[in-house]
Write an enzyme that holds these catalytic residues in place. Structure first.
Site, short mmCIF file in Angstrom:
data_model
loop_
_atom_site.label_atom_id
_atom_site.label_comp_id
_atom_site.label_asym_id
_atom_site.label_seq_id
_atom_site.Cartn_x
_atom_site.Cartn_y
_atom_site.Cartn_z
N CYS A 8 26.70 -30.95 181.03
CA CYS A 8 27.92 -31.61 180.54
C CYS A 8 29.15 -30.87 181.05
O CYS A 8 29.05 -29.86 181.75
CB CYS A 8 27.93 -31.66 179.01
N ASP A 28 -6.43 -1.23 183.95
CA ASP A 28 -6.78 -1.95 182.74
C ASP A 28 -8.29 -1.78 182.56
O ASP A 28 -8.99 -1.45 183.51
CB ASP A 28 -6.41 -3.43 182.91
N ASP A 46 -6.01 -7.62 185.71
CA ASP A 46 -6.47 -8.97 186.07
C ASP A 46 -6.00 -10.04 185.10
O ASP A 46 -6.27 -11.23 185.33
CB ASP A 46 -8.00 -9.00 186.15
N ASP A 94 -1.42 -8.22 181.74
CA ASP A 94 -1.17 -7.12 182.68
C ASP A 94 0.03 -7.38 183.59
O ASP A 94 0.49 -6.46 184.28
CB ASP A 94 -2.40 -6.89 183.57
#
Length: 799
Positions: free
Chosen positions: A19, A486, A687, A691
């Site tokens: 707008c 991890d 993975d 992560d």
């Protein structure tokens, strides 16, 4: 770009405006940027036009728009650029592109002859190609570019080289004769006749490129060669017209230099093609035809006509046409060229197939999951191409040196000419020494040193299942001293297995059969582990009736007239079993991080039947991966959201240097940042979606392709197999590649640093200088190609 003495006009597209108040907010944000004179935003066109001081960057304007809560449309254009010969050409093309309005950045790769241009809004490709052509080169969209063999008119690239050599060889007869004690000097007019086609026909490419460079107000290798050989040729013509004897001519210098340069460029082109072998090998994996089953009939169709959901039929020995899922049949599939895994992989119903792999002994029918640009193979090719096209940070230094290189060489050549001429009075010798300076000072080797090593390194890495997304990740990888893993899915398999079963009545097989019967209808990971364990022992599950799930706690059913329950410790307590009894049996396993389930009879006096303990097994190569990293002098850390018992067990089994457990997903990135602040260069290996922030925070993010797409998009390196041993291999190839870059740059600078003074002091003839210049480029590319022999450290251990 509309330029004036006072201001510069910028235009770019804006996303997210709805707008008039949005327009006002953006205009106010732009006017607050220092140097902006006027800002006009058009809601209908969704663009902004800004008049600002020349010192105001488009990045500052776009950041202001983003800070106001809106987006700036950006895109990337790939162009094929022809006519570049050295690092100076690269700098000139990049400069021309960056001067176009809407261009945010431009990166040109001499080895791939590609320009990657990041643009804002709707910058037309025609404007980009026009700028390149104005700089003296030709360009076309990379998707439309055709890569012809070296040479013009369809001739093989060696023909100009052979022709130049045939014409130049007789000019060398006097030198050969001197060695043999003979006087084989050719008449002057014969020398002139032989040298002229070499100079102006076979050497025309140097004049054309030099003229374009001059028109663009810059210099390049072609300019140096054209000036140098023209000086030797012109001096010889002057001597003939003056009636000087044939032994005062220098036609052999000009002709042999051109021949050597042509030979060097041809050898260089051949070697450069070898650096793209990985891309060509991947592209060759795409079959042209797929066998599709439609309306019960198998028919062969072009690969482009296969749609998602189509059933494809793959016969034994055939290449799999598309990413798909097996719905009929069993087989083994060779995925070595995609994942680097040398052993065939077993495939059965619901197994994923990757397009480009080779089917083994069985007939497979598979449902198409991805086609075209979204296929795994296409994404792999894009990642390798992207890595090969991008520049390593060290290349920026080379580009800055190259930008001033040619002008400096011209000044040194002029100083050599005047110094020898004025001091000795021998202007002929002065011209020859100046020619030698011009010829030996080719910056080709500088321009090729980094990109050829990157292309060769990323190519050989791809063949071993390591996809390096960008050159920065490759260069940064050699500095990594800390690797953060991890746990689940990275060091462990990511799927629970039944690791212990204790039957309180002594009949483990009967307890396992009952548990498998209760779990047979569930898709829960623990249920699948129980069913798999029973199937491995060839147990037949008992019949279950009145089956009922107990949300969050377990399940129950009737087996042989007995109501049995299988579930958590909480469910057992609800049945009325004493917590102390449960703890007595499970505490040791829980301390190891095992997940516990109980099998019990829900009678008036509940009775324990069996304890089931689940664990996530380590990947076979996890210990080897950690050992190799330790030998490389790299510290290993594990970050996991799992409990401390499970984390400690994994840490002890693998010999990790540090373990951090019960880390929330949002805190992983903070932990990585803390390791960086301690002075380390950190690589993060993961993975999962959780992560991704940590992968982005690390100096180098390494994702497993067996994980989520989010992780792979965030990481700079993707491992095509879920094999942690590839982490050390990725760091190895990074170190090897960076070593080659340093070697190449050392030799490239050495050629010039040593060669130019030798030529200036008259210790190098133009012919020797030409040979050295050609050798410098060829040796740099050949050195990079030695990376093709790299192999990861043996991974055949892990038992």
């Amino acid at each position: 770009m509309n330029m004036s003495t006072a201001s510069e006009l910028w235009q770019f597209q804006i996303e997210g405006m709805t707008c008039a108040s949005c327009v006002s907010r953006v205009e106010k944000a732009l006017m607050k940027v220092p140097g902006v004179h006027e800002a006009t935003v058009n809601l209908a066109m969704e663009n902004a036009t800004v008049s600002a001081d020349p010192s105001t960057s488009i990045e500052s304007l776009q950041n202001a728009v983003r800070d106001a809560g809106y987006g700036v449309a950006e895109g990337t254009v790939e162009l094929a650029v022809e006519g570049m010969t050295c690092a100076s050409c690269v700098g000139r093309v990049e400069k021309a592109l960056r001067e176009i309005p809407g261009v945010l950045d431009a990166s040109v790769n001499l080895a791939t002859e590609r320009a990657t241009v990041r643009v804002s809004g709707e910058t037309p490709v025609s404007a980009l190609t026009a700028a390149i052509e104005h700089a003296g080169y030709t360009a076309s969209p990379a998707t439309q570019a055709t890569h012809s063999a070296p040479g013009r008119g369809g001739w093989p690239g060696w023909i100009p080289v052979a022709a130049a050599a045939a014409l130049s060889a007789p000019l060398l007869l006097p030198m050969i004769g001197m060695i043999a004690g003979q006087h084989w000097m050719l008449p002057g007019w014969v020398q002139w006749t032989l040298a002229t086609p070499v100079q102006f026909l076979l050497g025309a490419r140097f004049y054309r490129a030099a003229w374009k460079a001059l028109k663009a107000g810059a210099g390049n290798m072609d300019l140096l060669v054209a000036i140098g050989t023209s000086a030797a040729y012109g001096l010889s013509v002057y001597q003939i017209l003056k009636g000087r004897p044939a032994d005062t001519l220098y036609f052999e210098a000009s002709a042999v230099v051109i021949t050597l340069v042509l030979l060097g460029k041809w050898l260089e082109a051949r070697a450069k093609r070898q650096t793209t072998a990985a891309i060509r090998a991947l592209q060759a994996l795409r079959p042209e035809i797929a066998r599709v089953r439609r309306s019960g009939e198998d028919r062969e169709v072009p690969l482009g006509q296969v749609a998602i959901g189509d059933l494809v039929v793959i016969r034994p020995g055939e290449r799999i046409p598309v990413d798909s899922k097996v719905i009929e049949g069993r087989s083994h599939v060779d995925e070595s060229l995609i994942t680097g895994e040398s052993m065939p992989v077993a495939k059965e119903i619901n197994s994923r197939l990757t397009g480009g792999a080779v089917n083994g002994e069985g007939l497979l029918v598979a449902e198409t999951l991805a086609v075209g640009a979204e296929s795994t193979l296409s994404r792999v090719i894009r990642m390798v191409e992207s890595a090969q096209a991008k520049k390593a940070p060290i290349q920026k230094l080379v580009d800055r040196v190259s930008a001033v290189f040619v002008p400096v060489v011209l000044v040194i050549a002029l100083a050599t000419l005047l110094g020898w001429g004025l001091v000795s009075g021998d202007w002929e010798a002065a011209i020859l020494h100046a020619v030698a300076v011009l010829v030996i000072a080719c910056p080709c080797a500088l321009g090729l040193a980094t990109p050829t090593a990157i292309m060769s390194g990323t190519g050989v890495a791809a063949r071993h299942g390591i996809l390096i997304k960008d050159a920065e990740a490759l260069e940064m990888g050699h500095q990594v001293d800390t690797v953060v893993f991890d746990k689940t899915g990275t060091l462990t398999a990511g799927r629970p297995e039944l690791v212990a079963l204790k039957a309180f009545d002594g009949d483990e097989s009967a307890s396992l059969a009952i548990a498998a019967a209760l779990q047979s209808g569930s898709e829960h990971p623990l249920a699948r582990a129980v069913v798999a364990a029973a199937a491995q022992k060839n147990l037949i599950p008992a019949q279950v009736t009145d089956f009922r799930a107990l949300p969050g706690r377990g399940l129950e059913g009737v087996v042989s007239g007995r109501r049995l329950v299988l579930g958590s410790t909480r469910l057992m307590i609800e049945l009325g079993l004493p917590e102390t009894l449960l703890q007595q049996h499970s505490s040791a396993l829980e301390a190891q991080g095992r997940t516990i389930s109980w099998l019990a009879e829900a009678a008036q006096a509940p009775r324990l039947i069996a304890l089931l303990a689940f664990g996530d097994p380590l990947k076979p190569t996890a210990r080897f991966a950690v050992d190799v990293l330790r030998r490389q002098g790299i510290r290993t850390v594990m970050l996991t959201g799992d409990n401390w018992g499970s984390a400690r067990l994994v840490g002890q089994q693998l010999g990790l240097d540090q373990v951090r457990a019960e880390v929330l997903p949002a805190a992983k990135a903070h932990e990585v940042q803390m390791l960086k602040e301690q002075g380390g260069r950190v690589a993060m290996v993961g993975d999962g979606i959780n992560d991704a922030p940590a992968l982005a925070t690390a100096d180098v993010g390494i994702a497993m392709a067996t994980g989520t797409d989010v992780a792979m998009h965030t990481a700079g390196i993707t491992l095509m197999r879920g094999d942690p041993a590839l982490v050390s291999a990725a760091i190895q190839i990074s170190r090897k590649t960076y070593g080659k870059i340093r070697q190449n740059l050392f030799w490239a600078f050495l050629y010039n640093v040593a060669g130019i003074p030798l030529a200036a002091f008259g210790l190098l003839s133009p012919m020797v200088a030409g040979a050295a210049m050609a050798l410098s480029s060829v040796s740099v590319v050949a050195n990079a190609l030695t990376l093709a022999r790299w192999r990861p450290e043996d991974q055949g251990r892990g038992d």
